[in-house]
Design an enzyme around this catalytic site. Structure first.
Site, mmCIF file in Angstrom:
data_model
loop_
_atom_site.group_PDB
_atom_site.id
_atom_site.type_symbol
_atom_site.label_atom_id
_atom_site.label_comp_id
_atom_site.label_asym_id
_atom_site.label_seq_id
_atom_site.Cartn_x
_atom_site.Cartn_y
_atom_site.Cartn_z
ATOM 1 N N ASP A 133 45.623 36.913 8.285
ATOM 2 C CA ASP A 133 45.952 36.664 9.758
ATOM 3 C C ASP A 133 47.081 37.469 10.323
ATOM 4 O O ASP A 133 47.446 38.521 9.569
ATOM 5 C CB ASP A 133 46.230 35.197 10.119
ATOM 6 N N HIS A 134 47.537 37.357 11.768
ATOM 7 C CA HIS A 134 48.341 38.153 12.307
ATOM 8 C C HIS A 134 49.811 38.179 11.590
ATOM 9 O O HIS A 134 50.333 39.047 11.436
ATOM 10 C CB HIS A 134 48.634 38.007 13.757
ATOM 11 N N CYS A 169 48.838 35.394 5.117
ATOM 12 C CA CYS A 169 49.328 34.645 6.134
ATOM 13 C C CYS A 169 50.770 34.240 6.343
ATOM 14 O O CYS A 169 51.515 35.033 5.713
ATOM 15 C CB CYS A 169 48.398 33.229 6.073
ATOM 16 N N GLY A 170 51.390 33.572 7.338
ATOM 17 C CA GLY A 170 52.641 33.446 7.206
ATOM 18 C C GLY A 170 53.322 32.941 5.976
ATOM 19 O O GLY A 170 54.450 33.423 5.673
ATOM 20 N N THR A 171 52.790 31.834 5.487
ATOM 21 C CA THR A 171 53.403 31.288 4.319
ATOM 22 C C THR A 171 52.510 31.579 2.869
ATOM 23 O O THR A 171 53.186 31.277 1.951
ATOM 24 C CB THR A 171 53.674 29.853 4.439
ATOM 25 N N GLY A 172 51.368 31.876 3.069
ATOM 26 C CA GLY A 172 50.426 31.763 1.975
ATOM 27 C C GLY A 172 49.813 30.500 1.630
ATOM 28 O O GLY A 172 48.946 30.411 1.093
ATOM 29 N N GLY A 178 48.243 28.182 4.112
ATOM 30 C CA GLY A 178 47.044 27.928 4.775
ATOM 31 C C GLY A 178 45.909 28.630 4.424
ATOM 32 O O GLY A 178 44.828 28.323 4.178
ATOM 33 N N HIS A 190 47.674 30.228 -16.852
ATOM 34 C CA HIS A 190 47.427 28.895 -17.007
ATOM 35 C C HIS A 190 46.476 28.393 -16.039
ATOM 36 O O HIS A 190 45.502 27.621 -16.351
ATOM 37 C CB HIS A 190 48.817 28.052 -16.773
ATOM 38 N N ASN A 191 46.168 28.922 -14.990
ATOM 39 C CA ASN A 191 45.243 28.617 -13.943
ATOM 40 C C ASN A 191 44.071 29.466 -13.659
ATOM 41 O O ASN A 191 43.195 29.335 -12.905
ATOM 42 C CB ASN A 191 45.734 28.364 -12.452
ATOM 43 N N ARG A 197 55.793 35.932 6.141
ATOM 44 C CA ARG A 197 56.931 35.754 6.547
ATOM 45 C C ARG A 197 58.109 35.138 5.416
ATOM 46 O O ARG A 197 59.142 34.585 5.990
ATOM 47 C CB ARG A 197 56.958 34.566 7.513
ATOM 48 N N ARG A 231 43.763 25.783 -24.636
ATOM 49 C CA ARG A 231 44.021 24.516 -23.738
ATOM 50 C C ARG A 231 43.817 24.562 -22.168
ATOM 51 O O ARG A 231 43.507 23.498 -21.428
ATOM 52 C CB ARG A 231 45.406 23.878 -23.881
ATOM 53 N N HIS A 232 44.360 25.749 -21.891
ATOM 54 C CA HIS A 232 44.016 25.796 -20.324
ATOM 55 C C HIS A 232 42.889 26.253 -19.899
ATOM 56 O O HIS A 232 42.339 25.730 -18.848
ATOM 57 C CB HIS A 232 44.960 27.249 -19.891
ATOM 58 N N ARG A 291 41.153 22.798 -19.282
ATOM 59 C CA ARG A 291 41.709 22.300 -18.012
ATOM 60 C C ARG A 291 40.997 22.885 -16.824
ATOM 61 O O ARG A 291 40.602 22.301 -15.847
ATOM 62 C CB ARG A 291 43.378 22.459 -17.943
HETATM 63 C C1 RB5 Z 1 50.407 31.304 11.847
HETATM 64 O O1 RB5 Z 1 51.517 31.249 12.783
HETATM 65 C C2 RB5 Z 1 50.647 30.686 10.542
HETATM 66 O O2 RB5 Z 1 50.661 29.163 10.902
HETATM 67 C C3 RB5 Z 1 49.594 30.791 9.441
HETATM 68 O O3 RB5 Z 1 49.967 32.378 9.345
HETATM 69 C C4 RB5 Z 1 49.922 30.252 7.949
HETATM 70 O O4 RB5 Z 1 51.174 30.484 7.674
HETATM 71 C C5 RB5 Z 1 49.523 29.278 7.834
HETATM 72 O O5 RB5 Z 1 49.612 28.580 6.897
#
Ligand code: RB5
Length: 149
Positions: free
Chosen positions: A8-9, A65-68, A70, A98-99, A109, A132-133, A136
């Site tokens: 995303d942006h 995304c901003g945090t990874g 979403g 493991h995964n 961000r 074992r992984h 799972r």
């Molecule tokens: C966008 O503002 C933000 O919510 C998105 O990038 C993301 O971090 C969601 O998980």
């Protein structure tokens, strides 16, 4: 290896940095969006990339995304996707060992480009441990069969 990228942006800039980083390695990269200066919903682009991954058009996906977080939630709605947000080299290594993660999600961000490059390099170079992984991950597949259409 074929990798699909999406963002995303809030993940766009980091995605472009990683796209540059992957260019010139023995990797076929496809970026399915978003483009610059677009404010969009991560759900739409995450879904686009995850669909291509489950159809077998790519070996791996890397989503931004901003945090990874979403992007991980979206990708994990697709049967066969094991998406994990990683925030350092250790989590990247474990997500593979493991995964057997086939989808890496990164936060534009929260990570610098240098941190993200180290994460991506480790994620691509690390094999699944199996054993074992494997048992799972097989149980996760059974859950998918029970709970996904
Ligand atoms: C966008 O503002 C933000 O919510 C998105 O990038 C993301 O971090 C969601 O998980």
């Amino acid at each position: 290896m074929k990798i699909v990228l999406a963002s995303d942006h809030a993940g766009y800039e980091l995605k472009m940095g990683i796209e540059d980083f992957l260019t010139g390695q023995d990797i076929e990269v496809l970026d399915v969006g978003c483009g610059p200066s677009e404010a969009i919903d991560y759900v739409d682009y995450g879904a686009k990339a995850a669909q291509r991954l489950v159809r077998g058009e790519h070996d791996r996906a890397i989503l931004f995304c901003g945090t990874g977080m979403g992007m991980a939630i979206v990708a994990n709605k697709f049967k066969g996707v094991r998406a994990t947000p990683c925030w350092n080299v250790y989590t990247a290594e474990m997500s593979r060992k493991h995964n057997d993660a086939n989808c890496l999600t990164l936060g534009g961000r929260v990570l610098s480009l240098e941190e993200a490059k180290a994460i991506v390099a480790t994620w691509l170079a690390t094999a699944f441990d199996g054993g074992r992984h494997g048992r799972r991950v097989d149980k996760i597949r059974l859950l998918e069969n029970e709970n996904f259409k």
